[in-house]
Design an enzyme around this catalytic site. Structure first.
Site, PDB file in Angstrom:
ATOM      1  CB  CYS A  13      -0.920   0.007   1.217  1.00 20.07           C
ATOM      2  SG  CYS A  13      -2.237  -1.214   1.140  1.00 20.07           S
ATOM      3  CB  ALA A  14       4.463   1.693  -0.024  1.00 22.27           C
ATOM      4  CG  ASP A  70      -4.460   1.145  -2.653  1.00 19.04           C
ATOM      5  OD1 ASP A  70      -5.538   0.926  -3.238  1.00 19.04           O
ATOM      6  OD2 ASP A  70      -4.146   2.267  -2.203  1.00 19.04           O
ATOM      7  CD  GLU A  72      -1.084   4.058  -9.122  1.00 24.78           C
ATOM      8  OE1 GLU A  72      -1.429   5.245  -8.887  1.00 24.78           O
ATOM      9  OE2 GLU A  72      -0.714   3.273  -8.240  1.00 24.78           O
ATOM     10  CG  HIS A  85      -2.656   5.077  -5.347  1.00 23.59           C
ATOM     11  ND1 HIS A  85      -1.501   5.428  -6.006  1.00 23.59           N
ATOM     12  CD2 HIS A  85      -2.449   5.420  -4.045  1.00 23.59           C
ATOM     13  CE1 HIS A  85      -0.632   5.946  -5.150  1.00 23.59           C
ATOM     14  NE2 HIS A  85      -1.190   5.946  -3.960  1.00 23.59           N
TER      15      HIS A  85
END
Length: 218
Positions: A122-123, A148, A153, A172
């Site tokens: 999740c970083a 995430d 992206e 994200h």
């Protein structure tokens, strides 16, 4: 939790009428398992507290945090990241993306993990080498993964990550809650008012700004 309990895959199968999916026993308990944190800043600490609350043991690798600080909280400290990968049942990444952390988790590192291990990111996308992760998922080097964040992206619908059932991919959105959005806006306003009033705001992104002569004696 979703990865350990195999919830996403089971939901999909249930919608197809496959109630028997419950008997595959791919889910497992987190109580008594080991959470390994790669990076233990603010978010890592919150996760550690939550994990402790459900009976997990916590191990930490963070070269920027002193061992005595970690151990004072009841967590184990590891000098080498490889030890976290070997010992933890769940590995969660909480580091920034830098030249040093880019592709920090590749084939070599994934092969160190337990075959029952879960990898969470999740970083930032790019810390885990996605090609290596796809290989680990397809060849069952690890139990599953959840991310995430991805390198590109927004992610393409035909991205190789989506070929694997044993990974959860979200857009994200870990910090995209109504409460978080409101909190960020309020915090920004508080910061602006503090600076206007000549006060040193403790949440400033660059504390070195206060080294400027105008802040002397403030």
């Amino acid at each position: 939790m979703h990865s350990a309990k195999d919830m996403i895959r089971c939901d999909k199968e249930m919608r197809k009428g496959n109630f028997a999916i419950r008997s595959e026993y791919k889910a497992y308990e987190l109580n008594g398992k080991v959470l390994g944190l790669i990076g233990c800043g603010h978010i890592g600490n919150i996760l550690a507290e939550m994990a402790t609350g459900i009976g997990m043991k916590v191990l930490v690798y963070d070269p920027f945090v002193k061992a005595e600080v970690v151990e004072a909280k009841g967590y184990g400290y590891r000098v080498e990241m490889e030890d976290i990968l070997k010992e933890a049942d769940v590995v969660s990444i909480h580091t920034p993306l830098t030249p040093k952390t880019k592709n920090m988790i590749g084939e070599k590192e994934l092969k160190l993990m337990k075959s029952t291990g879960i990898l969470i990111n999740c970083a930032r996308g790019g810390i885990i080498n996605e090609e290596a992760l796809c290989k680990a998922l397809s060849e069952n080097w690890i139990h599953s993964a959840a991310t995430d964040v991805v390198v590109h992206e927004p992610i393409s619908v035909d991205d190789p990550l989506f070929m694997h059932e044993n990974i959860i991919v979200t857009p994200h959105m870990a910090g995209q809650t109504k409460e978080a959005a409101s909190g960020v806006a309020t915090m920004a306003a508080e910061g602006v008012m503090a600076v206007i009033n000549g006060q040193k705001w403790d949440k400033v992104c660059n504390p070195k700004a206060y080294e400027h002569p105008r802040w002397n004696n403030k």
